[in-house]
Design a protein around this motif. Structure first.
Motif, PDB file in Angstrom:
ATOM      1  N   PHE A 252       0.962  -1.237   0.131  1.00  0.00           N
ATOM      2  CA  PHE A 252      -0.405  -0.209  -0.274  1.00  0.00           C
ATOM      3  C   PHE A 252       1.068   1.319  -0.106  1.00  0.00           C
ATOM      4  O   PHE A 252       1.835   1.499   1.053  1.00  0.00           O
ATOM      5  CB  PHE A 252      -0.868  -0.008   1.446  1.00  0.00           C
ATOM      6  CG  PHE A 252      -2.207  -0.902   1.473  1.00  0.00           C
ATOM      7  CD1 PHE A 252      -3.640  -0.357   0.267  1.00  0.00           C
ATOM      8  CD2 PHE A 252      -2.094  -1.982   1.930  1.00  0.00           C
ATOM      9  CE1 PHE A 252      -4.005  -1.355   0.243  1.00  0.00           C
ATOM     10  CE2 PHE A 252      -2.871  -2.733   2.097  1.00  0.00           C
ATOM     11  CZ  PHE A 252      -3.908  -2.630   1.120  1.00  0.00           C
ATOM     12  N   PHE A 253       0.557   2.412  -0.637  1.00  0.00           N
ATOM     13  CA  PHE A 253       0.728   3.806  -0.766  1.00  0.00           C
ATOM     14  C   PHE A 253       0.271   4.405  -0.726  1.00  0.00           C
ATOM     15  O   PHE A 253      -0.430   4.578  -1.678  1.00  0.00           O
ATOM     16  CB  PHE A 253       1.303   3.378  -1.932  1.00  0.00           C
ATOM     17  CG  PHE A 253       2.588   2.308  -2.531  1.00  0.00           C
ATOM     18  CD1 PHE A 253       3.975   3.053  -2.704  1.00  0.00           C
ATOM     19  CD2 PHE A 253       2.381   1.590  -3.063  1.00  0.00           C
ATOM     20  CE1 PHE A 253       4.857   2.138  -3.371  1.00  0.00           C
ATOM     21  CE2 PHE A 253       3.855   0.561  -3.663  1.00  0.00           C
ATOM     22  CZ  PHE A 253       4.519   0.752  -3.263  1.00  0.00           C
ATOM     23  N   ALA A 254      -0.058   5.240   0.428  1.00  0.00           N
ATOM     24  CA  ALA A 254      -0.203   6.169   0.943  1.00  0.00           C
ATOM     25  C   ALA A 254      -0.002   7.881   0.894  1.00  0.00           C
ATOM     26  O   ALA A 254       1.308   7.375   2.046  1.00  0.00           O
ATOM     27  CB  ALA A 254      -1.723   5.321   1.919  1.00  0.00           C
ATOM     28  N   ALA A 255      -0.459   8.520   2.024  1.00  0.00           N
ATOM     29  CA  ALA A 255      -0.072  10.121   1.562  1.00  0.00           C
ATOM     30  C   ALA A 255      -0.542  10.772   2.644  1.00  0.00           C
ATOM     31  O   ALA A 255      -1.567  10.279   3.176  1.00  0.00           O
ATOM     32  CB  ALA A 255       0.030  11.033   0.602  1.00  0.00           C
ATOM     33  N   HIS A 256       0.343  11.203   3.334  1.00  0.00           N
ATOM     34  CA  HIS A 256      -0.282  11.696   5.009  1.00  0.00           C
ATOM     35  C   HIS A 256       0.367  12.965   4.964  1.00  0.00           C
ATOM     36  O   HIS A 256       1.581  13.121   4.953  1.00  0.00           O
ATOM     37  CB  HIS A 256       0.261  10.303   6.414  1.00  0.00           C
ATOM     38  CG  HIS A 256      -0.705   9.466   6.537  1.00  0.00           C
ATOM     39  ND1 HIS A 256      -2.149   9.459   6.389  1.00  0.00           N
ATOM     40  CD2 HIS A 256      -0.259   8.250   5.970  1.00  0.00           C
ATOM     41  CE1 HIS A 256      -1.810   7.698   6.232  1.00  0.00           C
ATOM     42  NE2 HIS A 256      -1.003   7.240   6.175  1.00  0.00           N
ATOM     43  N   PHE A 257      -0.459  13.864   5.370  1.00  0.00           N
ATOM     44  CA  PHE A 257       0.024  15.474   5.852  1.00  0.00           C
ATOM     45  C   PHE A 257       0.286  15.982   7.302  1.00  0.00           C
ATOM     46  O   PHE A 257      -1.331  14.555   7.697  1.00  0.00           O
ATOM     47  CB  PHE A 257      -0.755  16.333   4.387  1.00  0.00           C
ATOM     48  CG  PHE A 257      -0.509  16.128   2.946  1.00  0.00           C
ATOM     49  CD1 PHE A 257       0.349  16.936   2.837  1.00  0.00           C
ATOM     50  CD2 PHE A 257      -0.958  14.991   2.881  1.00  0.00           C
ATOM     51  CE1 PHE A 257       0.526  16.526   1.164  1.00  0.00           C
ATOM     52  CE2 PHE A 257      -0.548  14.589   1.154  1.00  0.00           C
ATOM     53  CZ  PHE A 257      -0.142  15.390   0.768  1.00  0.00           C
ATOM     54  N   VAL A 258       0.420  16.356   7.554  1.00  0.00           N
ATOM     55  CA  VAL A 258       0.384  17.076   9.146  1.00  0.00           C
ATOM     56  C   VAL A 258       0.888  18.328   8.730  1.00  0.00           C
ATOM     57  O   VAL A 258       1.690  19.001   7.921  1.00  0.00           O
ATOM     58  CB  VAL A 258       1.529  16.104   9.914  1.00  0.00           C
ATOM     59  CG1 VAL A 258       1.471  16.475  11.592  1.00  0.00           C
ATOM     60  CG2 VAL A 258       1.845  14.783  10.107  1.00  0.00           C
ATOM     61  N   ALA A 259       0.282  19.286   9.748  1.00  0.00           N
ATOM     62  CA  ALA A 259       0.630  20.797   9.916  1.00  0.00           C
ATOM     63  C   ALA A 259      -0.052  20.748  11.039  1.00  0.00           C
ATOM     64  O   ALA A 259      -1.321  20.268  12.292  1.00  0.00           O
ATOM     65  CB  ALA A 259      -0.305  21.357   9.021  1.00  0.00           C
ATOM     66  N   TYR A 260       0.326  21.996  12.072  1.00  0.00           N
ATOM     67  CA  TYR A 260       0.075  22.640  13.056  1.00  0.00           C
ATOM     68  C   TYR A 260      -0.154  23.819  12.911  1.00  0.00           C
ATOM     69  O   TYR A 260       1.171  24.370  12.462  1.00  0.00           O
ATOM     70  CB  TYR A 260       0.363  21.588  14.144  1.00  0.00           C
ATOM     71  CG  TYR A 260       1.922  22.057  14.229  1.00  0.00           C
ATOM     72  CD1 TYR A 260       2.484  23.283  15.626  1.00  0.00           C
ATOM     73  CD2 TYR A 260       2.974  21.155  14.489  1.00  0.00           C
ATOM     74  CE1 TYR A 260       3.787  23.243  15.753  1.00  0.00           C
ATOM     75  CE2 TYR A 260       4.445  21.641  14.693  1.00  0.00           C
ATOM     76  CZ  TYR A 260       4.677  22.529  15.597  1.00  0.00           C
ATOM     77  OH  TYR A 260       6.189  23.072  15.424  1.00  0.00           O
ATOM     78  N   GLY A 261      -0.910  24.547  14.094  1.00  0.00           N
ATOM     79  CA  GLY A 261      -0.521  25.776  13.229  1.00  0.00           C
ATOM     80  C   GLY A 261      -0.871  26.600  14.931  1.00  0.00           C
ATOM     81  O   GLY A 261      -1.801  25.472  15.913  1.00  0.00           O
ATOM     82  N   ARG A 262      -0.563  27.667  15.928  1.00  0.00           N
ATOM     83  CA  ARG A 262      -0.514  28.288  17.065  1.00  0.00           C
ATOM     84  C   ARG A 262      -1.806  29.329  17.433  1.00  0.00           C
ATOM     85  O   ARG A 262      -1.682  30.631  16.305  1.00  0.00           O
ATOM     86  CB  ARG A 262       1.171  29.395  17.584  1.00  0.00           C
ATOM     87  CG  ARG A 262       2.487  27.582  17.812  1.00  0.00           C
ATOM     88  CD  ARG A 262       3.143  28.329  18.388  1.00  0.00           C
ATOM     89  NE  ARG A 262       4.594  26.852  18.891  1.00  0.00           N
ATOM     90  CZ  ARG A 262       3.675  25.799  19.325  1.00  0.00           C
ATOM     91  NH1 ARG A 262       3.049  26.126  19.933  1.00  0.00           N
ATOM     92  NH2 ARG A 262       5.386  25.316  19.719  1.00  0.00           N
ATOM     93  N   ARG A 263      -1.875  29.243  18.446  1.00  0.00           N
ATOM     94  CA  ARG A 263      -2.979  29.922  18.378  1.00  0.00           C
ATOM     95  C   ARG A 263      -2.538  31.179  19.524  1.00  0.00           C
ATOM     96  O   ARG A 263      -1.568  31.574  20.662  1.00  0.00           O
ATOM     97  CB  ARG A 263      -3.778  29.444  18.995  1.00  0.00           C
ATOM     98  CG  ARG A 263      -5.306  30.703  19.753  1.00  0.00           C
ATOM     99  CD  ARG A 263      -6.103  30.647  20.803  1.00  0.00           C
ATOM    100  NE  ARG A 263      -7.426  31.719  21.462  1.00  0.00           N
ATOM    101  CZ  ARG A 263      -8.081  31.283  22.773  1.00  0.00           C
ATOM    102  NH1 ARG A 263      -8.092  29.972  22.685  1.00  0.00           N
ATOM    103  NH2 ARG A 263      -9.088  32.516  22.876  1.00  0.00           N
TER     104      ARG A 263
END
Length: 264
Positions: A252-263
């Motif tokens: 299986f080939f799968a793309a995962h994305f991660v993002a984080y933002g600050r308040r």
């Protein structure tokens, strides 16, 4: 809010635990940078059976705590049992991702993993709510999701590709965005957060024996939607059995994305 398509069976719980192990191995430094540190107050929203919640609690240590939130009582029961077995400081809370009932501004880190793609058009409302939970002055909202356009199944019987296509049609009918991972940064910005990281990777997986993935876990939903019948399930079951006899050939080939933002 759209109904969640996946049933929570023992193999599905095992899949979540494997995903959590891989996530920590891959993202551990990002978790720390976002706020998963000793003494942190962390909300794990859409926690499922709590596999990530327990790992976050280990990072928060005895002076911190994790609130594991899910609207599925079965998932919360599994999360509570897992936390108890691990001796982890995890509190379970019943509620949807866009109205958790958690205190505003009360958390150093708010995490949401693989939930947005299942919530038909409510992605921004969910992230907006999560932003209110992060503490002012640096609390973070951490998002993880997929982009199905990068998904590929190699070496498996054709019937399993058919199952995958039916699963995608199920999401299309429910108004779900299976490509939401590639716009996580936009959701954070629209929620008034300052993006601190946005990255992605391709995961290459040889599924262990008995693990059949989210499309199979959604088989009851496929039947309810008229996208499958008993004969289809029999064909797909037999295809899985054939594939398991030659599992080393499947990837299986799968793309995962991660993002984080600050308040701020």
């Amino acid at each position: 809010m759209a109904d969640y398509a996946l049933s929570l069976s023992e193999p599905e719980i095992a899949r979540y635990r494997l995903m959590a192990e891989a996530a920590e191995r891959r993202e551990r430094e990002l978790w720390r940078a976002a706020g998963a540190v000793p003494g942190a107050r962390i909300a794990d929203v859409g926690c499922g059976p709590g596999a990530v919640s327990v790992r976050l609690a280990e990072l928060a240590g005895p002076d911190g705590a994790v609130w594991a939130v899910d609207r599925d009582e079965r998932a919360l029961a599994a999360a509570a049992a897992l936390a108890e077995g691990a001796g982890a400081a995890v509190r379970t809370v019943a509620g949807p991702a866009d109205a958790t009932g958690l205190p505003s501004g009360g958390f150093d880190l708010v995490m949401l993993r693989h939930v947005l793609a299942h919530n038909g058009g409510r992605e921004q409302a969910i992230v907006d709510h999560l932003a209110t939970l992060a503490r002012p002055g640096g609390g973070a909202v951490y998002l993880v999701d997929i982009d199905v356009r990068c998904f590929r199944l190699r070496g498996a019987p054709a019937e399993l590709q058919e199952l995958e296509e039916r699963y995608r049609e199920l999401h299309r009918r429910r108004g779900n965005d299976l490509c939401v991972g590639s716009r996580l940064d936009e959701l954070l910005v629209a929620a008034g957060l300052e993006v601190a990281a946005f990255e992605g990777h391709i995961e290459v997986v040889t599924p262990p024996s008995g693990m059949r993935g989210p499309a199979w876990a959604a088989r009851d939903a496929l039947i309810a939607e008229g996208l499958a019948g008993p004969d289809d399930l029999e064909r797909w079951e037999e295809a899985f059995r054939r594939a398991e006899r030659d599992r080393d050939a499947i990837r299986f080939f799968a793309a995962h994305f991660v993002a984080y933002g600050r308040r701020t």
